[in-house]
Design a protein around this motif. Structure first.
Motif, PDB file in Angstrom:
ATOM      1  N   GLN A  40       1.015  -1.112  -0.025  1.00 60.63           N
ATOM      2  CA  GLN A  40       0.012  -0.018  -0.109  1.00 60.63           C
ATOM      3  C   GLN A  40       0.959   1.101  -0.095  1.00 60.63           C
ATOM      4  OE1 GLN A  40      -2.972   0.023   2.836  1.00 60.63           O
ATOM      5  NE2 GLN A  40      -3.668  -2.211   2.343  1.00 60.63           N
ATOM      6  N   LYS A  41       2.056   1.210   0.562  1.00 59.51           N
ATOM      7  CA  LYS A  41       3.095   2.429   0.415  1.00 59.51           C
ATOM      8  C   LYS A  41       3.714   2.457  -0.559  1.00 59.51           C
ATOM      9  CE  LYS A  41       3.116   2.470   5.700  1.00 59.51           C
ATOM     10  NZ  LYS A  41       4.171   2.658   6.970  1.00 59.51           N
ATOM     11  N   GLY A  42       3.699   1.507  -1.522  1.00 59.57           N
ATOM     12  CA  GLY A  42       4.612   1.420  -2.773  1.00 59.57           C
ATOM     13  C   GLY A  42       5.920   0.936  -2.659  1.00 59.57           C
ATOM     14  N   TRP A  43       6.318   0.358  -1.488  1.00 56.82           N
ATOM     15  CA  TRP A  43       7.593  -0.122  -1.480  1.00 56.82           C
ATOM     16  C   TRP A  43       7.673  -1.336  -2.159  1.00 56.82           C
ATOM     17  CZ3 TRP A  43      11.544   2.912  -0.735  1.00 56.82           C
ATOM     18  CH2 TRP A  43      11.216   4.010  -0.070  1.00 56.82           C
ATOM     19  N   VAL A  44       6.478  -2.426  -2.268  1.00 57.94           N
ATOM     20  CA  VAL A  44       6.831  -3.675  -3.074  1.00 57.94           C
ATOM     21  C   VAL A  44       5.806  -3.828  -3.915  1.00 57.94           C
ATOM     22  CG1 VAL A  44       7.922  -4.960  -1.011  1.00 57.94           C
ATOM     23  CG2 VAL A  44       5.250  -4.921  -1.289  1.00 57.94           C
ATOM     24  N   ARG A  45       5.841  -4.484  -5.086  1.00 59.41           N
ATOM     25  CA  ARG A  45       4.549  -4.755  -5.803  1.00 59.41           C
ATOM     26  C   ARG A  45       4.217  -6.189  -5.566  1.00 59.41           C
ATOM     27  NH1 ARG A  45       8.184  -2.725  -9.819  1.00 59.41           N
ATOM     28  NH2 ARG A  45       9.888  -4.086 -10.002  1.00 59.41           N
ATOM     29  N   ARG A  46       3.061  -6.562  -6.223  1.00 56.74           N
ATOM     30  CA  ARG A  46       2.625  -7.880  -5.842  1.00 56.74           C
ATOM     31  C   ARG A  46       2.066  -8.290  -7.199  1.00 56.74           C
ATOM     32  NH1 ARG A  46      -1.825  -7.024  -1.281  1.00 56.74           N
ATOM     33  NH2 ARG A  46      -3.541  -6.392  -2.558  1.00 56.74           N
ATOM     34  N   GLU A  47       2.203  -9.707  -7.148  1.00 52.50           N
ATOM     35  CA  GLU A  47       1.450 -10.300  -8.314  1.00 52.50           C
ATOM     36  C   GLU A  47       0.812 -11.675  -7.721  1.00 52.50           C
ATOM     37  OE1 GLU A  47       3.036 -11.902 -12.254  1.00 52.50           O
ATOM     38  OE2 GLU A  47       4.096  -9.894 -12.106  1.00 52.50           O
ATOM     39  N   ALA A  48      -0.522 -11.848  -8.249  1.00 57.90           N
ATOM     40  CA  ALA A  48      -1.411 -12.930  -7.816  1.00 57.90           C
ATOM     41  C   ALA A  48      -0.715 -14.339  -8.230  1.00 57.90           C
ATOM     42  CB  ALA A  48      -2.838 -12.838  -8.102  1.00 57.90           C
ATOM     43  N   GLU A  49      -0.488 -15.250  -7.396  1.00 58.56           N
ATOM     44  CA  GLU A  49      -0.186 -16.543  -7.656  1.00 58.56           C
ATOM     45  C   GLU A  49      -1.134 -17.580  -7.191  1.00 58.56           C
ATOM     46  OE1 GLU A  49       3.628 -18.866  -6.558  1.00 58.56           O
ATOM     47  OE2 GLU A  49       4.091 -17.590  -8.405  1.00 58.56           O
ATOM     48  N   GLY A  50      -2.121 -18.094  -7.871  1.00 56.64           N
ATOM     49  CA  GLY A  50      -3.239 -18.894  -7.346  1.00 56.64           C
ATOM     50  C   GLY A  50      -4.046 -18.088  -6.240  1.00 56.64           C
TER      51      GLY A  50
END
Length: 127
Positions: A40-50
């Motif tokens: 939410q703070k923009g320090w990591v991005r995420r991708e759904a995996e299952g």
């Protein structure tokens, strides 16, 4: 963030949890909440995996440290005094690293000017 940088690849909550549990007891939901907050703070991005996500650092550890220092410095009511106090806390090695960094940021044209004008502002104009 330290764990995400350590892996140097996209990681799951479970991977970070298992890594942290080697040192201390911690709940899955705690790790999940922290990674979600970092997202939410923009320090990591995420991708759904299952049904889970893989998290990846958006910037390097050095960029993160620089942003923290800039944030702290910009909140000072006397930035010059804050810098003087900060430099006073540095070791000789850290001061040398700072000088090296300033040279890098200034670029080759500044170094050429210093070589052509040895009496620079650094020593009071040669006076």
């Amino acid at each position: 963030m330290t764990r995400v940088w350590k892996w140097n690849r996209p990681v799951t909550v479970r991977e970070v949890l298992e890594d942290l549990q080697q040192e201390r007891s911690i709940a899955y939901t705690t790790v999940m909440t922290v990674l979600d907050n970092l997202h939410q703070k923009g320090w990591v991005r995420r991708e759904a995996e299952g049904r889970a996500y893989r998290y990846e650092a958006v910037s390097t550890r050095a960029a993160y440290a620089a942003a923290l220092m800039n944030d702290a410095w910009s909140q000072s009511d006397n930035p010059a005094a804050a810098l003087v106090a900060f430099f006073g806390m540095m070791s000789d090695e850290q001061r040398q690293a700072l000088r090296d960094a300033v040279r890098i940021v200034q670029g080759p044209e500044t170094r050429e000017e210093e070589n052509q004008n040895p009496g620079s502002a650094r020593d009071g104009g040669g006076r």
